[in-house]
Motif scaffolding. Structure first.
Motif, PDB file in Angstrom:
ATOM      1  N   UNK A   8      -4.843  12.124  18.119  1.00 58.91           N
ATOM      2  CA  UNK A   8      -4.335  10.808  17.732  1.00 58.91           C
ATOM      3  C   UNK A   8      -5.162  10.322  16.542  1.00 58.91           C
ATOM      4  N   UNK A   9      -4.536  10.242  15.385  1.00 52.97           N
ATOM      5  CA  UNK A   9      -5.254   9.961  14.150  1.00 52.97           C
ATOM      6  C   UNK A   9      -5.108   8.507  13.710  1.00 52.97           C
ATOM      7  N   UNK A  10      -6.216   7.945  13.203  1.00 53.63           N
ATOM      8  CA  UNK A  10      -6.262   6.589  12.681  1.00 53.63           C
ATOM      9  C   UNK A  10      -6.941   6.630  11.316  1.00 53.63           C
ATOM     10  N   UNK A  11      -6.341   5.970  10.324  1.00 52.22           N
ATOM     11  CA  UNK A  11      -6.929   5.997   8.995  1.00 52.22           C
ATOM     12  C   UNK A  11      -6.453   4.845   8.141  1.00 52.22           C
ATOM     13  N   UNK A  12      -7.077   4.668   6.985  1.00 54.89           N
ATOM     14  CA  UNK A  12      -6.686   3.587   6.084  1.00 54.89           C
ATOM     15  C   UNK A  12      -5.287   3.794   5.522  1.00 54.89           C
ATOM     16  N   UNK A  13      -4.670   2.695   5.110  1.00 59.62           N
ATOM     17  CA  UNK A  13      -3.377   2.772   4.444  1.00 59.62           C
ATOM     18  C   UNK A  13      -3.515   3.216   3.006  1.00 59.62           C
ATOM     19  N   UNK A  14      -2.401   3.407   2.350  1.00 57.80           N
ATOM     20  CA  UNK A  14      -2.398   3.993   1.007  1.00 57.80           C
ATOM     21  C   UNK A  14      -2.925   3.044  -0.070  1.00 57.80           C
ATOM     22  N   UNK A  15      -3.085   1.750   0.234  1.00 60.12           N
ATOM     23  CA  UNK A  15      -3.680   0.815  -0.723  1.00 60.12           C
ATOM     24  C   UNK A  15      -5.198   0.857  -0.688  1.00 60.12           C
ATOM     25  N   UNK A  16      -5.741   1.650   0.225  1.00 62.63           N
ATOM     26  CA  UNK A  16      -7.184   1.673   0.435  1.00 62.63           C
ATOM     27  C   UNK A  16      -7.888   2.653  -0.494  1.00 62.63           C
ATOM     28  N   UNK A  17      -9.008   2.224  -1.066  1.00 60.81           N
ATOM     29  CA  UNK A  17      -9.829   3.136  -1.842  1.00 60.81           C
ATOM     30  C   UNK A  17     -10.456   4.203  -0.969  1.00 60.81           C
TER      31      UNK A  17
END
Length: 306
Positions: A165-174
């Motif tokens: 189960x993966x969690x990560x920043x959105x595409x606007x994130x540096x």
């Protein structure tokens, strides 16, 4: 020196986000009353911006510093539209963003403020993935993994036959841009079937509540939540300030920045004073919010250039 110094773990990053930082109370300074400095941008840089804002306002009653969080990309969009004085960024400005600023007549200065150790985290009950290689992370996050690499034992046969189960920043994130560039090999190249958010607190909560979860974000959010998260040693090295300083935590160490609008710097005593305050106090405040400061000589040189 910073006034009213207290440890910045009082910010309790999980759940602390707010669109505006409340004004501090202290004796008034020489700065004009009721002025507003507008700051936005990276969630990674937010703890630094918030800490600096609270201390600055405590010393300058009547000057309000509003600190928003819209991600590095979102912050640059507002900055290049002339809506902000300062924006935080967890990566350097892109050429397309620089062109947008130029087209709008926005000139800026890039100000490095700290070094971050981008941190891969797992649930504390995960005992099998405490160490991962860059290649294993790529196998997990690259676009080809979407709908294909879905279980832990596909990364390592000795690991459980359980869902990832993966969690990560959105595409606007540096942070998203940096991680995909360094791990996948191309900025922006990532599988899309994961829980994405520009709010790192959502990622913290997601991983902390799911034994099979893995995520990534800035070091400060891990350090504030060590009781509910476990950091992964990447290529055998843990993300610690010491390993950032000695150069062993690669490839996920990175500089983080504030970008200040030249016209604000030149026309506003408050903005200039705030940026001077940031650089004068970064060596003390940056480590208190969970990042690695630059050398005092570097801050002095940046201030002289500013």
């Amino acid at each position: 020196m910073v006034l009213s110094r207290q440890k910045f773990n009082r910010y309790a990053l999980a759940g602390v986000f707010a669109a505006t930082v409340a004004a501090g109370v202290a004796a008034p300074s020489a700065l004009s009353q009721n002025s507003i400095i507008q700051v936005d941008g990276s969630s990674t840089v937010f703890p630094i911006s918030e800490a600096m804002a609270e201390e600055f306002m405590a010393a300058n009653r009547g000057t309000q510093v509003t600190v928003g969080v819209s991600g590095t990309g979102g912050g640059f969009s507002k900055f290049c539209a002339g809506e902000l004085d300062i924006t935080g960024a967890s990566r350097p400005i892109k050429s397309s963003e620089a062109e947008a600023c130029t087209a709008a007549g926005i000139e800026y200065i890039e100000v490095p403020v700290a070094t971050d150790a981008l941190t891969v985290v797992i649930n504390p009950d995960n005992t099998w993935a405490e160490e991962m290689t860059s290649e294993q992370l790529k196998m997990m996050w690259e676009p080809a993994a979407e709908g294909t690499i879905t279980r832990w034992n596909q990364i390592d046969p000795s690991w459980p036959n359980a869902p990832i189960d993966l969690f990560g920043p959105g595409t606007d994130s540096g942070t998203f841009d940096y991680f995909t560039d360094e791990i996948v090999g191309e900025s922006g190249a990532s599988r899309a079937d994961y829980t994405a958010s520009e709010d790192d607190n959502i990622l913290v909560l997601g991983v902390s509540r799911d034994t099979n979860a893995l995520g990534y974000f800035g070091l400060a959010y891990y350090l504030e939540n060590q009781d509910t998260l476990k950091a992964v040693a990447v290529d055998g090295v843990l993300p610690t300030p010491e390993n950032v300083e000695n150069g062993t935590y690669v490839p996920l160490s990175r500089p983080i920045f504030l970008y200040v609008k030249k016209s604000s710097l030149e026309s506003s005593d408050e903005v200039r004073s705030f940026m001077e305050f940031v650089l004068d106090n970064a060596a003390e405040i940056v480590p208190e919010v969970g990042y690695v400061p630059l050398s005092e000589q570097r801050y002095e040189a940046i201030l002289a250039e500013l």
